[in-house]
Design a protein around this motif. Sequence first.
Motif, PDB file in Angstrom:
ATOM      1  N   ILE A 178       0.839  -1.206   0.000  1.00 20.84           N
ATOM      2  CA  ILE A 178       0.000   0.000   0.000  1.00 20.84           C
ATOM      3  C   ILE A 178       0.869   1.250   0.000  1.00 20.84           C
ATOM      4  CG2 ILE A 178      -1.691   1.323   1.347  1.00 20.84           C
ATOM      5  CD1 ILE A 178      -2.755  -1.404   2.355  1.00 20.84           C
ATOM      6  N   MET A 179       1.946   1.240   0.795  1.00 20.40           N
ATOM      7  CA  MET A 179       2.839   2.393   0.857  1.00 20.40           C
ATOM      8  C   MET A 179       3.535   2.626  -0.483  1.00 20.40           C
ATOM      9  SD  MET A 179       3.527   4.702   3.112  1.00 20.40           S
ATOM     10  CE  MET A 179       3.174   3.935   4.705  1.00 20.40           C
ATOM     11  N   LEU A 180       3.872   1.543  -1.196  1.00 16.54           N
ATOM     12  CA  LEU A 180       4.471   1.690  -2.517  1.00 16.54           C
ATOM     13  C   LEU A 180       3.495   2.363  -3.473  1.00 16.54           C
ATOM     14  CD1 LEU A 180       6.705   1.141  -4.609  1.00 16.54           C
ATOM     15  CD2 LEU A 180       5.729  -1.144  -4.931  1.00 16.54           C
ATOM     16  N   ALA A 181       2.243   1.911  -3.466  1.00 18.52           N
ATOM     17  CA  ALA A 181       1.235   2.533  -4.326  1.00 18.52           C
ATOM     18  C   ALA A 181       1.046   4.010  -3.961  1.00 18.52           C
ATOM     19  CB  ALA A 181      -0.085   1.778  -4.200  1.00 18.52           C
ATOM     20  N   TYR A 182       1.030   4.295  -2.679  1.00 16.41           N
ATOM     21  CA  TYR A 182       0.888   5.661  -2.168  1.00 16.41           C
ATOM     22  C   TYR A 182       2.032   6.543  -2.664  1.00 16.41           C
ATOM     23  CZ  TYR A 182       1.197   9.106   1.758  1.00 16.41           C
ATOM     24  OH  TYR A 182       1.298  10.227   2.536  1.00 16.41           O
ATOM     25  N   SER A 183       3.248   6.019  -2.633  1.00 16.93           N
ATOM     26  CA  SER A 183       4.407   6.794  -3.070  1.00 16.93           C
ATOM     27  C   SER A 183       4.346   7.074  -4.564  1.00 16.93           C
ATOM     28  CB  SER A 183       5.706   6.059  -2.711  1.00 16.93           C
ATOM     29  OG  SER A 183       5.909   4.923  -3.537  1.00 16.93           O
ATOM     30  N   ILE A 184       3.882   6.110  -5.343  1.00 15.61           N
ATOM     31  CA  ILE A 184       3.775   6.306  -6.791  1.00 15.61           C
ATOM     32  C   ILE A 184       2.743   7.372  -7.119  1.00 15.61           C
ATOM     33  CG2 ILE A 184       3.056   5.207  -8.949  1.00 15.61           C
ATOM     34  CD1 ILE A 184       4.339   2.604  -7.875  1.00 15.61           C
ATOM     35  N   LEU A 185       1.601   7.318  -6.467  1.00 15.53           N
ATOM     36  CA  LEU A 185       0.562   8.324  -6.696  1.00 15.53           C
ATOM     37  C   LEU A 185       1.072   9.725  -6.361  1.00 15.53           C
ATOM     38  CD1 LEU A 185      -2.599   6.486  -5.335  1.00 15.53           C
ATOM     39  CD2 LEU A 185      -2.050   6.966  -7.718  1.00 15.53           C
ATOM     40  N   ALA A 186       1.784   9.839  -5.231  1.00 15.98           N
ATOM     41  CA  ALA A 186       2.318  11.143  -4.829  1.00 15.98           C
ATOM     42  C   ALA A 186       3.322  11.651  -5.857  1.00 15.98           C
ATOM     43  CB  ALA A 186       2.969  11.042  -3.453  1.00 15.98           C
ATOM     44  N   ALA A 187       4.177  10.757  -6.375  1.00 14.03           N
ATOM     45  CA  ALA A 187       5.177  11.171  -7.359  1.00 14.03           C
ATOM     46  C   ALA A 187       4.522  11.577  -8.678  1.00 14.03           C
ATOM     47  CB  ALA A 187       6.181  10.043  -7.578  1.00 14.03           C
ATOM     48  N   LEU A 188       3.434  10.908  -9.051  1.00 17.93           N
ATOM     49  CA  LEU A 188       2.711  11.291 -10.263  1.00 17.93           C
ATOM     50  C   LEU A 188       2.102  12.684 -10.118  1.00 17.93           C
ATOM     51  CD1 LEU A 188       0.962   7.904 -11.134  1.00 17.93           C
ATOM     52  CD2 LEU A 188       2.665   9.075 -12.545  1.00 17.93           C
ATOM     53  N   VAL A 189       1.525  12.967  -8.949  1.00 23.77           N
ATOM     54  CA  VAL A 189       0.963  14.296  -8.705  1.00 23.77           C
ATOM     55  C   VAL A 189       2.071  15.353  -8.704  1.00 23.77           C
ATOM     56  CG1 VAL A 189      -0.248  15.749  -7.036  1.00 23.77           C
ATOM     57  CG2 VAL A 189      -1.040  13.418  -7.455  1.00 23.77           C
ATOM     58  N   ALA A 190       3.199  15.019  -8.074  1.00 20.97           N
ATOM     59  CA  ALA A 190       4.323  15.959  -8.039  1.00 20.97           C
ATOM     60  C   ALA A 190       4.823  16.264  -9.445  1.00 20.97           C
ATOM     61  CB  ALA A 190       5.450  15.388  -7.180  1.00 20.97           C
ATOM     62  N   ASN A 193       2.441  18.594 -11.104  1.00 15.80           N
ATOM     63  CA  ASN A 193       2.524  19.956 -10.565  1.00 15.80           C
ATOM     64  C   ASN A 193       3.830  20.657 -10.910  1.00 15.80           C
ATOM     65  OD1 ASN A 193       0.015  19.712  -9.400  1.00 15.80           O
ATOM     66  ND2 ASN A 193       0.796  19.152  -7.378  1.00 15.80           N
ATOM     67  N   HIS A 194       4.934  19.885 -10.930  1.00 17.95           N
ATOM     68  CA  HIS A 194       6.255  20.512 -11.040  1.00 17.95           C
ATOM     69  C   HIS A 194       7.030  20.129 -12.293  1.00 17.95           C
ATOM     70  CE1 HIS A 194       5.306  21.559  -6.968  1.00 17.95           C
ATOM     71  NE2 HIS A 194       5.393  20.313  -6.539  1.00 17.95           N
ATOM     72  N   GLY A 195       6.506  19.167 -13.059  1.00 20.36           N
ATOM     73  CA  GLY A 195       7.118  18.840 -14.330  1.00 20.36           C
ATOM     74  C   GLY A 195       8.316  17.927 -14.263  1.00 20.36           C
ATOM     75  N   GLU A 196       8.585  17.327 -13.111  1.00 22.17           N
ATOM     76  CA  GLU A 196       9.774  16.492 -12.973  1.00 22.17           C
ATOM     77  C   GLU A 196       9.435  15.118 -12.410  1.00 22.17           C
ATOM     78  OE1 GLU A 196      13.520  19.424 -12.185  1.00 22.17           O
ATOM     79  OE2 GLU A 196      12.260  18.973 -10.445  1.00 22.17           O
ATOM     80  N   GLY A 197      10.097  14.098 -12.955  1.00 25.78           N
ATOM     81  CA  GLY A 197      10.051  12.787 -12.345  1.00 25.78           C
ATOM     82  C   GLY A 197      11.051  12.720 -11.208  1.00 25.78           C
ATOM     83  N   GLN A 198      11.107  11.584 -10.526  1.00 16.73           N
ATOM     84  CA  GLN A 198      12.040  11.463  -9.414  1.00 16.73           C
ATOM     85  C   GLN A 198      12.127  10.007  -8.977  1.00 16.73           C
ATOM     86  OE1 GLN A 198      10.511  13.056  -5.563  1.00 16.73           O
ATOM     87  NE2 GLN A 198       8.635  13.509  -6.706  1.00 16.73           N
ATOM     88  N   GLU A 199      13.047   9.762  -8.061  1.00 15.16           N
ATOM     89  CA  GLU A 199      13.162   8.452  -7.421  1.00 15.16           C
ATOM     90  C   GLU A 199      12.483   8.522  -6.064  1.00 15.16           C
ATOM     91  OE1 GLU A 199      16.630   5.161  -6.363  1.00 15.16           O
ATOM     92  OE2 GLU A 199      17.165   7.278  -6.601  1.00 15.16           O
ATOM     93  N   VAL A 200      11.670   7.535  -5.758  1.00 16.52           N
ATOM     94  CA  VAL A 200      10.989   7.497  -4.466  1.00 16.52           C
ATOM     95  C   VAL A 200      11.159   6.102  -3.881  1.00 16.52           C
ATOM     96  CG1 VAL A 200       8.787   6.973  -5.600  1.00 16.52           C
ATOM     97  CG2 VAL A 200       8.779   7.823  -3.252  1.00 16.52           C
ATOM     98  N   THR A 201      11.508   6.040  -2.601  1.00 12.57           N
ATOM     99  CA  THR A 201      11.753   4.741  -1.970  1.00 12.57           C
ATOM    100  C   THR A 201      10.892   4.583  -0.732  1.00 12.57           C
ATOM    101  OG1 THR A 201      13.573   5.607  -0.618  1.00 12.57           O
ATOM    102  CG2 THR A 201      14.141   4.717  -2.773  1.00 12.57           C
TER     103      THR A 201
END
Length: 400
Positions: A178-190, A193-201
């Motif tokens: 669930i936390m992995l899915a949560y992190s992916i959703l947050a990174a997609l929104v980011a 909003n900001h135009g950049e991808g990123q690494e999230v762990t």
Amino acid sequence: MPLALEGVRIIDLTTWQQGSGGPAMLADLGADVVKIEDPVLGDPSRAVSMSPKEAQSPLRSLFEAMNRNKQGMTLNLKSPEGRQILYRMVQGADVVAMNFRPGVAETLGVDYQTLVKYNPKIIVASTNGLGAKGPDASVGLYDIMGHARSGLMTLLSDPEQPLRYVGAWGLSDQTAAIMLAYSILAALVARSNHGEGQEVTSSQLGSAMTWQTLAIQSFLFSNEQPKPLSREKSRSPLFNIYRAKDDRWLCLACTQSERYWPDVLEVLGLANLKEDPTFATEAARSENSAQLITILDERFLSQDRDEWVRALNAHGVLVSAVQDYHDLVRDPQVEANHYIVEMDHPSAGPVKVLGVPLSFSKTPTRAPKAAPEFGQHTETVLLELGYSWDEITNFRDGGV
């Protein structure tokens, strides 16, 4: 109507429950998830049976539950050709999800620093055992270890009994998924909003600690280890579980004890306790809880569980049956909210599966589809990438 994550493509390099469960949740919401497996080994959870009866059937609940609604392809990431195929896929993807131990992605050439060269806006989401940093970052972790390391095993064990592993069905693993899915959703929104991808762990240790937020925060403020109390020693007799005449259980959840005390007495036929100073106030009931629990135990044994639940509900008392899964599948709330639905499985025919516990007014969730057969969509994905049938044949012959 469109699906919530329609148009989002996820390359899924995960295995097991902690890794694969997160992309599956996003596939439920409409993401196009392509699960990649080693051409020889595959995802090891394909071979896991959760019961002897399951072992005799074509169904594998672990693999099916964690890989529903995905496409499946095989790809040898240890070969240069396999990595080049992945890099071409990354160019048209939004997310790459993985649950390798720290350092493995770099060895395979699928780490963020490598993948971002092929797609500057790619999101690389990884989950591991104990976190990406620290002396034990490379240590592998399975569910029972997550319970042990995070303090969850201590929290859920009776301090007067030997430690026990509660939740042998992957509760910490699923929390990490669930936390992995949560992190992916947050990174997609980011990125939106900001135009950049990123690494999230994320990690199972951190996720299991989040599961215990209230208990750990209490400890941090008080420096006192929370200790579970047995039902016989509960400080709140109206926040407890009781056995009924038919040997089934119910639970009371009356945190506002003063509010519900008169109604509980009326339903249980214990009006004589209303004026008893031993139980007259919430403080008194807490101080004399063992005595009151004994009285309530005896009274609840006089009728069947469902009779008590109906009577207490009629008076607005917060009560629930303690259900097993036989009860759960017949629960009218489960049926009304489509928490369990039917799916047509290609090997087993119509079967019941878990539905999506969310409801969207304008972007419905995806109807459940069986997990992919081993390599089922390999050719489809490669053709979409522009490879010819001759190239695909050569890839197969070369073990790519």
